[in-house]
Write a protein that holds these residues in place. Structure first.
Motif, mmCIF file in Angstrom:
data_model
loop_
_atom_site.group_PDB
_atom_site.id
_atom_site.type_symbol
_atom_site.label_atom_id
_atom_site.label_comp_id
_atom_site.label_asym_id
_atom_site.label_seq_id
_atom_site.Cartn_x
_atom_site.Cartn_y
_atom_site.Cartn_z
ATOM 1 N N SER A 262 7.044 -7.696 4.506
ATOM 2 C CA SER A 262 7.212 -8.489 3.290
ATOM 3 C C SER A 262 5.917 -9.213 2.973
ATOM 4 N N ALA A 263 5.910 -9.890 1.850
ATOM 5 C CA ALA A 263 4.688 -10.568 1.410
ATOM 6 C C ALA A 263 4.209 -11.593 2.435
ATOM 7 N N VAL A 264 5.164 -12.248 3.108
ATOM 8 C CA VAL A 264 4.789 -13.254 4.105
ATOM 9 C C VAL A 264 4.022 -12.605 5.254
ATOM 10 N N ASP A 265 4.498 -11.427 5.665
ATOM 11 C CA ASP A 265 3.834 -10.731 6.765
ATOM 12 C C ASP A 265 2.365 -10.473 6.476
ATOM 13 N N LEU A 266 2.053 -10.254 5.199
ATOM 14 C CA LEU A 266 0.679 -9.900 4.853
ATOM 15 C C LEU A 266 -0.318 -10.927 5.370
ATOM 16 N N PHE A 267 0.065 -12.223 5.299
ATOM 17 C CA PHE A 267 -0.859 -13.257 5.764
ATOM 18 C C PHE A 267 -1.097 -13.130 7.266
ATOM 19 N N PHE B 225 6.411 -6.976 -8.313
ATOM 20 C CA PHE B 225 7.230 -7.458 -9.421
ATOM 21 C C PHE B 225 8.433 -6.558 -9.664
ATOM 22 N N LEU B 226 8.229 -5.265 -9.474
ATOM 23 C CA LEU B 226 9.322 -4.322 -9.711
ATOM 24 C C LEU B 226 10.473 -4.583 -8.744
ATOM 25 N N SER B 227 10.128 -4.778 -7.454
ATOM 26 C CA SER B 227 11.205 -5.060 -6.489
ATOM 27 C C SER B 227 11.835 -6.403 -6.793
ATOM 28 N N GLY B 228 11.008 -7.348 -7.234
ATOM 29 C CA GLY B 228 11.553 -8.656 -7.559
ATOM 30 C C GLY B 228 12.523 -8.584 -8.720
ATOM 31 N N ILE B 229 12.106 -7.901 -9.799
ATOM 32 C CA ILE B 229 12.928 -7.883 -11.006
ATOM 33 C C ILE B 229 14.134 -6.966 -10.834
ATOM 34 N N ASP B 230 13.922 -5.770 -10.275
ATOM 35 C CA ASP B 230 15.002 -4.788 -10.200
ATOM 36 C C ASP B 230 16.035 -5.128 -9.148
ATOM 37 N N SER B 231 15.571 -5.460 -7.940
ATOM 38 C CA SER B 231 16.550 -5.676 -6.869
ATOM 39 C C SER B 231 16.635 -7.139 -6.478
ATOM 40 N N ASN B 232 15.934 -7.986 -7.209
ATOM 41 C CA ASN B 232 15.910 -9.406 -6.910
ATOM 42 C C ASN B 232 15.497 -9.692 -5.469
ATOM 43 N N SER B 233 14.678 -8.825 -4.909
ATOM 44 C CA SER B 233 14.196 -9.064 -3.551
ATOM 45 C C SER B 233 12.683 -9.279 -3.623
ATOM 46 N N TRP B 234 12.318 -10.484 -4.034
ATOM 47 C CA TRP B 234 10.904 -10.796 -4.223
ATOM 48 C C TRP B 234 10.166 -10.736 -2.907
ATOM 49 N N PHE B 237 8.550 -5.456 -1.585
ATOM 50 C CA PHE B 237 7.869 -4.193 -1.884
ATOM 51 C C PHE B 237 8.737 -2.970 -1.623
ATOM 52 N N TYR B 238 9.974 -2.987 -2.153
ATOM 53 C CA TYR B 238 10.873 -1.870 -1.908
ATOM 54 C C TYR B 238 10.536 -0.613 -2.668
ATOM 55 N N LEU B 239 10.434 -0.787 -3.994
ATOM 56 C CA LEU B 239 10.475 0.387 -4.858
ATOM 57 C C LEU B 239 9.169 1.143 -4.795
ATOM 58 N N PRO B 240 9.249 2.429 -4.769
ATOM 59 C CA PRO B 240 8.058 3.221 -4.503
ATOM 60 C C PRO B 240 7.106 3.370 -5.693
ATOM 61 N N GLY B 241 7.422 2.892 -6.852
ATOM 62 C CA GLY B 241 6.521 3.054 -7.981
ATOM 63 C C GLY B 241 7.307 3.432 -9.214
ATOM 64 N N LEU B 242 6.600 3.600 -10.314
ATOM 65 C CA LEU B 242 7.302 3.894 -11.561
ATOM 66 C C LEU B 242 7.904 5.282 -11.546
ATOM 67 N N ILE B 243 7.117 6.238 -11.090
ATOM 68 C CA ILE B 243 7.676 7.579 -10.975
ATOM 69 C C ILE B 243 8.124 7.742 -9.551
ATOM 70 N N ASP B 244 9.383 8.025 -9.386
ATOM 71 C CA ASP B 244 9.922 8.169 -8.053
ATOM 72 C C ASP B 244 10.620 9.506 -8.035
#
Lengths: 747, 747
Positions: A262-267, B225-234, B237-244
């Motif tokens: 996760s983002a925290v791990d990055l640090f 931002f995509l993982s934050g907005i789509d899955s609300n898991s800020w 870094f879940y989603l692999p990109g726009l084209i999946d």
């Protein structure tokens, strides 16, 4: 047109053959190492199981010592017989791709010594990897196969002489090296980037595509046979390659959110990268002192000392591993088999070692020490069960120092996998530390182990682009891109504060004039005339055989500028040879040319006198030593009294017959009575090499030299006079920094 | 030293900012397109559901038409307002990275038009992709951000003027383009290779690493931002990109052995690649004729015709999709949910369209036509249920012709995703064909769809290295490396038998002098003098203002060689300016220099006369048009009667103030009375550019020009006289082939 087409097809076939053979060599190394290791561990396993009850563990240790010492002796003997086969081979390939010829580096003999030696050094329990030697093997195949001849085996000598130029050869070598990386790590893209990062100067789309093809051929031919042999599923390309980091999957039963990082791990990763870089720098410093010590105290002595050192390393390594596993290892409970069938997980469960422990328990230290290193890495990456913090710390320290001692012993020894293993232990330790001391619960220890491995490897070798891609490809998980990249960046940066990468250290120890990517920033604004070599050895278009022989015998230069005297009464002297169309508006100058010819005779055809008399020299072109030697070998001279000089008698084929090892000037049989005859080099010289002005900046010179892959660059002033010559030596950082120092002192 | 350090840090910060912003633009495009599409399909869905019962489907069609036409009008209006925003933008970026300036290509205004326009062209149901425009957006950000100023918005204008050279700018643009690819496809490595393949000449390790960093920044900031907005898991870094492309997993319940592809499939893939290349070639030929027709018949007319064409395309596309889905689609049973939870599979199940079918059934044609293209691709890759062969065939044919018609209409329109979709239908068709006609049972249709997509896309765009890597990264499956590579290779080869890639066709239609990677093989042995331009426009070190203005007004050249007359009585004329240290042994020549100065005055300072009198010209250096204009703008001249000419009065900062748009010569206010004054360009010229000899081979010239990224290359003979100049135009394939043709006719 037609033969160009044929040559291109031949090139592609060769490229495939190089990839295929490299894959096969990698396969053979992998299989035989497995066989030898299984034999060794099988025997020792049985003995330990029995002796744990009977209390005769000393006998097990003796068994193990016997195996390891015997194996290492074989490896060391091969390396002593062919010293170039020692080490990982990557520094040597780096030099080769940079444009430096290292003797014996690309011989069939070296291939045999390296690829057999590495079997025994790895199976002998030394902390060395087999990846470097695989890459070196690929490079040798790339260099040798397209020549269709061999120096070692004189019988292999075809009459087809394609690809016998330095450029062609280098292209194939970079393909072979890429194929080696691809085969070793299952990373075809990483392989291409490796050979670009280490060798390329000019980005050549066709060459890159061919290199890519070569990598792919290696990866998939290896894969084809591996799936066939291992799973008996011929033609299904199952197995991902020799190094398989397994599938990283987060254990959703453990943490609430299932995520790799996760983002925290990055640090935390950035800090880990920094520490990894420092650890790498310490490793490099230690290894450098050790290598210096070896160069001064061990290598000059009798060969037996090198053998003894190898045996000593083998014995110490074996004993330490055995004793520490027995006394310091902790017994941990084997975790229950997870319900979901997962090939990575289950293979990890199967490779734990239960030495000195009760049933249902395993010894964590023994699991790391008594497995092939690839399996130990996988344990650290994926073992759901725990390693204890003291075990990890002790393992890291022992491994660190032993690996550092081992790299440089005269056995074939890679550096990648030992560094990964060492770093993985460090990463796993950090994960445990965070979990147990700080109570940081969302740690996925596999990611930490991977990041630790990347940090330490990055700190040792300081590669960036190719290493990032190799690690991404090996994990087959694109989402690790950012952490790996960040960590490698930070590790390189922090390591560079202290010293260079280990490969560069070893290159420097050999005092090879490697060209960096850019000149030192302070040197960029210097002028070419400040760094050029103006003590010139030149030849005239017509030179006496005797003075040519004298020149070749007294200098070691590989190239000579051809000049004419630019006399005031005839400032427009030009050379009119058959290789050059006579330009219409320059026809008037032919007379001058004849005068020139006479003037040479006055001066005994010795251009040195011209230099001594400090006359301006008009630059006409460059001629290679090999060309001069070939001309002399073919007796391409003429007597002055003969009317028509016999020009253009040596064909292109005759020039490349002896490639790449041209005869020595001392070996040529030249009748002494011909000493007065003249050699006409005009037809063979290169009249239009790239040149620079004396006032061209070093930055421009550097980029031209590096970008065009030059070996020598004449400096010619606006008036067309030769002022000096720039070679690789004038552009090394060492030389440039010395010049800057001189300049600063003057001011 | 200190400022170098600061500049480097600034460079890295800029690189990150470019990556981040590119990621944000891609995110915004993706989100808004989704929003618009959801709105449209939501309304139409409801209407269709209702009307299927009530029999008022014409109303549904009208709804759909209304939406699509309205959207397309917005897109078309934006493009008509800013024509450079039309198309995919990749040809333009290719030109830019190749070193050609295309007006307005990198303006803020273009960015707005493109990134807003693409929303509506994609949401408007046209068969266009959003990936090309994303890449173009990245390139614009890369070009504009580091300048900290804007032409469009005059108010954005900082006093910090870093990175204002063409080289710096190009480096940032290649970073931005790479970031665009990385964001669009989730392929950071592919992005780097894209910008290397399209733009690089010199392999520069540092630049590549920075480009890589930029790609990574784009990928992961988008992902964050995509993982934050789509899955609300800020922060995860879940989603692999726009084209999946989803996870390719073989269905072990269907076939005995579970495998994605086998050795036997490879042969079929080669044939598919060949056919894909041919299909691509047909696509290109059709599109080329259409584009030519458009250039001649549509574009010169009033803007309204372009708008009308866009509306027509929108209406036809919509109607055909609707009618064919209604009448030609087949209803297939929705497969049972598989037991193992698999996110790819389940998302595929959820996006089938059940228009015009009973419950539990879906319409295969509607599923392909009434989904965003990315989802349709995923359906073809992963749908366990079947598509019928006729549906696939009809879909392929309709899509092929409509996409071909659409590319070139004045809306922002990418080509990647439509080609992938079209090719995936072809691949899936082949899989069905093999299964049903030949009874070839071990087919995994997902792999075939992927291979078909690669084959068709490869046949259309003919990229190789970067496309392979982009597809490997998008599938996140390294084992597809070999099939994708093989297919792209074969497709490129078979397509190249007929014509060029579509991007190159569009570049050629614009008659841009693009430099290829290598000269044509027949031209390689020609000499520089055969291709150089010898009608020279030169200036003297001291030139009268009046003649300088005349020169600038009458020629469009961007650079002028500076020469002196090489007179026989003074053959050693050299220029001694303040930028050049006076060389000790050349001090004697200062007198000559003064003579020279006088001789200019005799000839009214007009070098043209020198040429007319056919005197030899000594080459002194090169000066840029922009430098001459800046000198004139700053009134950097002196009167002859003044004792000491005021040299070096224009500083480096003044030279870059106007970068990149220097004032036109016609806009300068120059007092006429100063016409007789002299301008001393000696202090500002570049005395040491790279030069070649008239006899240098074209192959060497080409590699120097391409490798060093030159714009002009003076040809200077061994005597130091300027003979001609080589520019980009002299090295295009078109020009070289013409020269070969001329030569052959002469013989």
């Amino acid at each position: 047109q037609h033969s160009d087409r044929k040559l291109e097809i031949l090139q592609w076939i060769m490229t495939f053959a190089i990839g295929f053979l490299t894959g096969m060599v990698a396969l053979y190394i992998d299989l035989i190492v497995k066989l030898l290791s299984d034999w060794k561990f099988g025997t020792v396993d049985k003995s330990i199981l029995q002796c744990s009850k009977d209390g005769c563990l000393v006998i097990s240790l003796l068994y193990l010592l016997l195996f390891n010492v015997a194996f290492v002796i074989v490896a060391a003997c091969l390396t002593i017989y062919e010293p170039v086969a020692g080490g990982s081979g990557i520094p040597e390939i780096k030099c080769y791709l940079n444009g430096i010829k290292i003797p014996r580096i690309a011989r069939l003999q070296t291939l045999v010594a390296k690829s057999v030696g590495v079997l025994f050094s790895v199976a002998g329990g030394l902390f060395v990897g087999k990846e470097g030697p695989m890459i070196h093997s690929g490079a040798i195949i790339g260099s040798g196969l397209p020549q269709l001849q061999s120096i070692t085996l004189k019988k292999i000598n075809s009459k087809y002489s394609y690809f016998r130029t330095d450029r062609d050869k280098r292209d194939f070598v970079s393909g072979g090296a890429a194929a080696g990386v691809a085969a070793a790590f299952g990373a075809p893209i990483g392989g291409v980037l490796f050979s670009l990062e280490e060798g390329s100067s000019f980005w050549n789309q066709k060459l890159t595509w061919r290199t890519f093809f070569c990598s792919m051929a290696a990866t998939f031919s290896l894969n084809f046979f591996l799936s066939g042999i291992d799973s008996n599923s011929w033609g299904y390309f199952y197995l991902p390659g020799l190094i398989d980091f397994g599938t990283f999957e987060c254990q959703s039963e453990k943490t609430t959110g299932c995520h790799l990082w996760s983002a925290v791990d990055l640090f935390i990763f950035v800090i880990m990268g920094f520490i990894g870089g420092c650890l790498g720098a310490i490793f490099n410093t230690l290894n450098k002192s050790l290598s210096l010590h070896r160069m001064i105290n061990v290598n000059p002595k009798h060969k037996i000392f090198r053998l003894l050192e190898a045996i000593l390393v083998a014995m110490v390594t074996t004993t330490i591993a055995f004793v520490s596993a027995m006394t310091l290892g902790q017994c941990r409970k084997i975790p229950l088999k997870p319900s979901i069938i997962n090939s990575t997980r289950s293979s990890v469960e199967l490779t734990v070692r239960d030495y000195f422990c009760e049933d249902g328990y395993y010894n964590d230290m023994a699991t790391l020490f008594f497995n092939p290193q690839e399996i130990a890495i996988k344990q650290l990456f994926h073992q759901a069960g725990t390693f204890s913090m003291p075990s990890l710390a002790i393992f890291f320290i022992l491994f660190f120092f032993l690996a550092c001692w081992t790299y440089g012993v005269s056995v074939p020894s890679g550096l990648f996998v030992p560094s990964l293993l060492c770093g993985a232990a460090y990463g796993r330790f950090v994960a445990l530390f965070l979990e147990q001391v700080f109570g940081y619960k969302t740690v996925y220890s596999g990611t930490y182990a991977l990041v630790g491995a990347a940090a330490f490897l990055g700190g040792v070798v300081r590669m960036t682009i190719s290493l990032t891609v190799i690690l991404i490809e090996s994990t087959n998980e694109i989402s690790y891109g950012l952490p790996i990249m960040l960590v490698l960046m930070v590790a390189k940066w922090s390591g560079d504060l202290f010293n260079e990468g280990l490969y560069d250290i070893h290159i420097n120890l050999k005092s090879v004039p490697l060209l960096e990517w850019d000149p030192p920033t302070e040197a960029a604004r210097m002028k070419a005339k400040a760094i050029m070599d103006s003590r010139l050895k030149v030849v005239f278009p017509q030179t006496r055989v005797a003075s040519l022989i004298r020149l070749l015998k007294t200098t070691a230069h590989n190239v000579f500028p051809v000049v004419t005297a630019a006399r005031d009464d005839c400032s427009a002297v030009t050379l009119v040879g058959p290789s050059q169309e006579a330009d219409l508006q320059e026809q008037d100058d032919v007379e001058c040319f004849v005068n020139q010819n006479n003037s040479n005779q006055d001066g005994d055809g010795n251009p040195i006198e011209l230099l001594q008399r400090n006359l301006p020299m008009k630059f006409e072109g460059m001629i290679l030593r090999s060309q001069l030697v070939t001309l002399l070998k073919n007796h391409a001279w003429y007597k002055e009294n003969v009317e028509e000089p016999p020009r253009d008698t040596v064909s292109y084929e005759e020039f490349i017959t002896d490639y790449p090892r041209y005869p020595d000037i001392y070996d040529l049989q030249i009748p002494t009575l011909d000493g007065e005859a003249l050699v006409d080099v005009g037809a063979y010289l290169n009249p239009c090499p790239y040149t620079v002005y004396p006032e061209t900046t070093v930055s421009q010179v550097f980029h031209l030299f590096r970008g065009m892959g030059l070996r020598h660059l004449p400096v010619v002033c606006h008036k067309g006079e030769l002022k000096g010559i720039i070679t690789r030596h004038n552009l090394t950082h060492e030389f440039l920094e010395e010049k800057i120092h001189e300049q600063n002192q003057e001011h």
